[in-house]
Design a protein around this motif. Structure first.
Motif, PDB file in Angstrom:
ATOM      1  N   LEU A   1      99.720 -20.800  92.796  1.00 45.04           N
ATOM      2  CA  LEU A   1     101.086 -20.486  92.378  1.00 45.04           C
ATOM      3  C   LEU A   1     101.164 -20.494  90.863  1.00 45.04           C
ATOM      4  CD1 LEU A   1     102.524 -23.309  91.271  1.00 45.04           C
ATOM      5  CD2 LEU A   1     102.796 -23.760  93.690  1.00 45.04           C
ATOM      6  N   GLU A   2     102.272 -19.971  90.356  1.00 42.44           N
ATOM      7  CA  GLU A   2     102.565 -20.043  88.929  1.00 42.44           C
ATOM      8  C   GLU A   2     103.836 -20.858  88.721  1.00 42.44           C
ATOM      9  OE1 GLU A   2     102.790 -16.092  87.382  1.00 42.44           O
ATOM     10  OE2 GLU A   2     100.611 -15.879  87.263  1.00 42.44           O
ATOM     11  N   PHE A   3     103.876 -21.616  87.622  1.00 47.26           N
ATOM     12  CA  PHE A   3     105.096 -22.341  87.277  1.00 47.26           C
ATOM     13  C   PHE A   3     105.387 -22.161  85.794  1.00 47.26           C
ATOM     14  CE2 PHE A   3     102.217 -25.587  85.678  1.00 47.26           C
ATOM     15  CZ  PHE A   3     102.909 -26.132  84.614  1.00 47.26           C
ATOM     16  N   LYS A   4     106.656 -22.335  85.461  1.00 49.79           N
ATOM     17  CA  LYS A   4     107.108 -22.313  84.064  1.00 49.79           C
ATOM     18  C   LYS A   4     108.252 -23.306  83.925  1.00 49.79           C
ATOM     19  CE  LYS A   4     109.771 -18.951  82.552  1.00 49.79           C
ATOM     20  NZ  LYS A   4     110.283 -17.650  82.044  1.00 49.79           N
ATOM     21  N   TRP A   5     108.243 -24.055  82.830  1.00 54.45           N
ATOM     22  CA  TRP A   5     109.326 -25.006  82.592  1.00 54.45           C
ATOM     23  C   TRP A   5     110.589 -24.297  82.123  1.00 54.45           C
ATOM     24  CZ3 TRP A   5     108.532 -29.319  84.820  1.00 54.45           C
ATOM     25  CH2 TRP A   5     107.282 -29.942  84.814  1.00 54.45           C
ATOM     26  N   GLY A   6     111.744 -24.819  82.566  1.00 52.81           N
ATOM     27  CA  GLY A   6     113.017 -24.461  81.975  1.00 52.81           C
ATOM     28  C   GLY A   6     113.363 -25.461  80.883  1.00 52.81           C
ATOM     29  N   GLU A   7     114.644 -25.539  80.537  1.00 54.63           N
ATOM     30  CA  GLU A   7     115.062 -26.413  79.438  1.00 54.63           C
ATOM     31  C   GLU A   7     115.805 -27.664  79.889  1.00 54.63           C
ATOM     32  OE1 GLU A   7     113.964 -25.855  76.434  1.00 54.63           O
ATOM     33  OE2 GLU A   7     113.011 -24.024  77.187  1.00 54.63           O
ATOM     34  N   LYS A   8     116.437 -27.634  81.045  1.00 56.96           N
ATOM     35  CA  LYS A   8     117.303 -28.733  81.469  1.00 56.96           C
ATOM     36  C   LYS A   8     116.503 -29.945  81.932  1.00 56.96           C
ATOM     37  CE  LYS A   8     120.714 -25.402  83.165  1.00 56.96           C
ATOM     38  NZ  LYS A   8     121.372 -24.862  84.383  1.00 56.96           N
ATOM     39  N   LYS A   9     117.053 -31.130  81.628  1.00 59.54           N
ATOM     40  CA  LYS A   9     116.526 -32.386  82.152  1.00 59.54           C
ATOM     41  C   LYS A   9     117.710 -33.254  82.585  1.00 59.54           C
ATOM     42  CE  LYS A   9     113.824 -33.602  78.621  1.00 59.54           C
ATOM     43  NZ  LYS A   9     112.773 -34.389  77.893  1.00 59.54           N
ATOM     44  N   PHE A  10     117.486 -34.097  83.598  1.00 62.03           N
ATOM     45  CA  PHE A  10     118.565 -34.886  84.183  1.00 62.03           C
ATOM     46  C   PHE A  10     118.150 -36.346  84.359  1.00 62.03           C
ATOM     47  CE2 PHE A  10     119.225 -30.523  85.566  1.00 62.03           C
ATOM     48  CZ  PHE A  10     120.587 -30.351  85.372  1.00 62.03           C
ATOM     49  N   PRO A  11     119.154 -37.257  84.401  1.00 63.76           N
ATOM     50  CA  PRO A  11     118.876 -38.665  84.672  1.00 63.76           C
ATOM     51  C   PRO A  11     118.172 -38.795  86.035  1.00 63.76           C
ATOM     52  CG  PRO A  11     121.139 -38.367  83.942  1.00 63.76           C
ATOM     53  CD  PRO A  11     120.591 -37.008  84.202  1.00 63.76           C
ATOM     54  N   PRO A  12     117.281 -39.759  86.175  1.00 68.32           N
ATOM     55  CA  PRO A  12     116.944 -40.798  85.195  1.00 68.32           C
ATOM     56  C   PRO A  12     115.802 -40.397  84.255  1.00 68.32           C
ATOM     57  CG  PRO A  12     115.844 -41.248  87.255  1.00 68.32           C
ATOM     58  CD  PRO A  12     116.632 -39.994  87.481  1.00 68.32           C
ATOM     59  N   ARG A  13     115.481 -39.096  84.178  1.00 71.87           N
ATOM     60  CA  ARG A  13     114.336 -38.656  83.387  1.00 71.87           C
ATOM     61  C   ARG A  13     114.743 -37.767  82.219  1.00 71.87           C
ATOM     62  NH1 ARG A  13     109.360 -39.546  85.204  1.00 71.87           N
ATOM     63  NH2 ARG A  13     108.644 -37.879  83.829  1.00 71.87           N
ATOM     64  N   GLU A  14     115.980 -37.896  81.763  1.00 74.44           N
ATOM     65  CA  GLU A  14     116.438 -37.002  80.703  1.00 74.44           C
ATOM     66  C   GLU A  14     115.729 -37.241  79.375  1.00 74.44           C
ATOM     67  OE1 GLU A  14     119.776 -40.169  80.795  1.00 74.44           O
ATOM     68  OE2 GLU A  14     118.055 -39.531  82.010  1.00 74.44           O
ATOM     69  N   HIS A  15     115.117 -38.410  79.191  1.00 72.25           N
ATOM     70  CA  HIS A  15     114.410 -38.716  77.940  1.00 72.25           C
ATOM     71  C   HIS A  15     112.900 -38.819  78.159  1.00 72.25           C
ATOM     72  CE1 HIS A  15     118.294 -39.294  76.175  1.00 72.25           C
ATOM     73  NE2 HIS A  15     118.586 -40.303  76.985  1.00 72.25           N
ATOM     74  N   GLN A  16     112.427 -38.345  79.292  1.00 73.05           N
ATOM     75  CA  GLN A  16     111.007 -38.432  79.613  1.00 73.05           C
ATOM     76  C   GLN A  16     110.392 -37.032  79.727  1.00 73.05           C
ATOM     77  OE1 GLN A  16     110.055 -41.335  82.758  1.00 73.05           O
ATOM     78  NE2 GLN A  16     112.193 -42.011  82.677  1.00 73.05           N
ATOM     79  N   LYS A  17     109.089 -36.991  79.913  1.00 67.10           N
ATOM     80  CA  LYS A  17     108.402 -35.712  80.092  1.00 67.10           C
ATOM     81  C   LYS A  17     108.973 -34.959  81.291  1.00 67.10           C
ATOM     82  CE  LYS A  17     103.819 -37.277  78.515  1.00 67.10           C
ATOM     83  NZ  LYS A  17     102.402 -37.439  78.940  1.00 67.10           N
ATOM     84  N   ARG A  18     108.987 -33.640  81.190  1.00 70.07           N
ATOM     85  CA  ARG A  18     109.364 -32.826  82.339  1.00 70.07           C
ATOM     86  C   ARG A  18     108.328 -33.027  83.438  1.00 70.07           C
ATOM     87  NH1 ARG A  18     110.969 -30.041  77.820  1.00 70.07           N
ATOM     88  NH2 ARG A  18     113.132 -29.322  77.857  1.00 70.07           N
ATOM     89  N   ASP A  19     108.816 -33.190  84.676  1.00 74.35           N
ATOM     90  CA  ASP A  19     107.940 -33.613  85.757  1.00 74.35           C
ATOM     91  C   ASP A  19     108.243 -32.833  87.036  1.00 74.35           C
ATOM     92  OD1 ASP A  19     106.073 -35.046  87.190  1.00 74.35           O
ATOM     93  OD2 ASP A  19     107.298 -36.857  87.371  1.00 74.35           O
ATOM     94  N   ALA A  20     107.190 -32.529  87.776  1.00 78.23           N
ATOM     95  CA  ALA A  20     107.293 -31.913  89.098  1.00 78.23           C
ATOM     96  C   ALA A  20     105.928 -32.080  89.757  1.00 78.23           C
ATOM     97  CB  ALA A  20     107.691 -30.442  88.990  1.00 78.23           C
ATOM     98  N   GLY A  21     105.648 -31.326  90.807  1.00 81.33           N
ATOM     99  CA  GLY A  21     104.338 -31.465  91.416  1.00 81.33           C
ATOM    100  C   GLY A  21     104.182 -30.651  92.683  1.00 81.33           C
ATOM    101  N   ILE A  22     102.926 -30.513  93.096  1.00 84.47           N
ATOM    102  CA  ILE A  22     102.557 -29.886  94.357  1.00 84.47           C
ATOM    103  C   ILE A  22     101.992 -30.985  95.244  1.00 84.47           C
ATOM    104  CG2 ILE A  22     101.102 -28.178  95.503  1.00 84.47           C
ATOM    105  CD1 ILE A  22     100.856 -26.791  92.716  1.00 84.47           C
ATOM    106  N   CYS A  23     102.697 -31.323  96.304  1.00 84.48           N
ATOM    107  CA  CYS A  23     102.203 -32.309  97.259  1.00 84.48           C
ATOM    108  C   CYS A  23     101.608 -31.573  98.458  1.00 84.48           C
ATOM    109  CB  CYS A  23     103.328 -33.231  97.722  1.00 84.48           C
ATOM    110  SG  CYS A  23     104.135 -34.150  96.395  1.00 84.48           S
ATOM    111  N   PHE A  24     100.542 -32.142  99.004  1.00 83.17           N
ATOM    112  CA  PHE A  24      99.919 -31.491 100.158  1.00 83.17           C
ATOM    113  C   PHE A  24      99.451 -32.527 101.174  1.00 83.17           C
ATOM    114  CE2 PHE A  24      96.697 -32.084  96.899  1.00 83.17           C
ATOM    115  CZ  PHE A  24      95.538 -32.434  97.570  1.00 83.17           C
ATOM    116  N   ASN A  25      99.147 -32.025 102.380  1.00 86.87           N
ATOM    117  CA  ASN A  25      98.774 -32.871 103.513  1.00 86.87           C
ATOM    118  C   ASN A  25      99.882 -33.867 103.851  1.00 86.87           C
ATOM    119  OD1 ASN A  25      96.430 -31.431 103.424  1.00 86.87           O
ATOM    120  ND2 ASN A  25      95.081 -33.151 102.954  1.00 86.87           N
ATOM    121  N   VAL A  26     101.114 -33.358 103.856  1.00 88.59           N
ATOM    122  CA  VAL A  26     102.300 -34.170 104.156  1.00 88.59           C
ATOM    123  C   VAL A  26     102.608 -34.040 105.644  1.00 88.59           C
ATOM    124  CG1 VAL A  26     104.701 -34.605 103.589  1.00 88.59           C
ATOM    125  CG2 VAL A  26     103.164 -33.692 101.849  1.00 88.59           C
TER     126      VAL A  26
END
Length: 220
Positions: free
Chosen positions: A82-107
């Motif tokens: 897949l391809e991903f790209k960051w946007g600009e918005k951040k929200f609590p509780p991570r508004e002052h932290q690195k932008r974060d997401a992920g690909i989870c598998f074998n769930v």
């Protein structure tokens, strides 16, 4: 003569491996057919704020609520891209932290929660390709057997991430307990003997705006 014989015997193998991968789209670019949505504050398939929507052929995640979309289908051995790209918005509780997401598998197919038992290819600014093992999942990486913990991290071995605002391609290859993570073609993490062997694939919403597109898979 020996070189010619080698080439003749090698040619069928070379041609077979030159064939394009049989990748099949699992996101159709128009809607979330084939996926289930889960948000921490709303539950399953409820999204009144539009946290996860489809825009211009991509999955748009605002990140306003923690959660994910998950394939309804379970996969055992696969090559995901897949391809991903960051946007600009951040929200609590991570508004002052690195932008974060992920690909989870074998769930597993049953539990929708934050976060279900899984292995994760981390998508976080500066850390794309880290491995996270959730809910006592274990693996063997770089000669070391991980310990079962609520959350265990294995840091990537290389950096393949592009600058903020650029599209990045991430690949997760899992086959009979062995896994490989690639970022923009760079091998960034690998291991074996993963303690979970099949399940759904999840794309996370974790407090940051992100776009996913060109989500496809080949079953191995």
């Amino acid at each position: 003569m020996k070189k010619l014989i080698f080439l003749l015997f090698s040619l069928p193998w070379m041609l077979a491996n030159a064939q394009p991968a049989k990748m099949i789209p699992i996101f159709n670019g128009n809607n979330l057919e084939g996926w289930t949505k889960f948000l921490q504050r709303q539950g399953t398939d409820k999204d009144p704020q539009g946290v996860i929507t489809v825009e211009n052929g991509a999955i748009h995640v605002t990140g306003q609520d923690f959660g994910y979309i998950a394939t309804k289908k379970s996969y055992r051995n696969f090559h995901l891209s897949l391809e991903f790209k960051w946007g600009e918005k951040k929200f609590p509780p991570r508004e002052h932290q690195k932008r974060d997401a992920g690909i989870c598998f074998n769930v597993d197919l049953v539990s929708n929660k934050i976060w279900p038992k899984c292995a994760e290819c981390q998508i976080q600014e500066g850390d794309v390709g880290d491995l996270w093992l959730v809910d006592s999942v274990t693996a063997f990486v770089d000669g070391i057997q991980t310990e079962p913990k609520d959350y265990a991290q294995v840091v990537k071995i290389k950096d393949g991430e592009r600058p903020h605002g650029d599209w990045n391609r991430v690949e997760v290859i899992f086959n009979n307990g062995k896994f490989i993570f690639k970022v923009n073609g760079v091998l960034v993490n690998e291991g074996e003997y993963l303690s979970i062997t099949s399940g759904r694939i999840l794309l996370q919403s974790e407090g940051a705006e992100i776009y996913y597109r060109d989500v496809k898979i080949e079953e191995l």
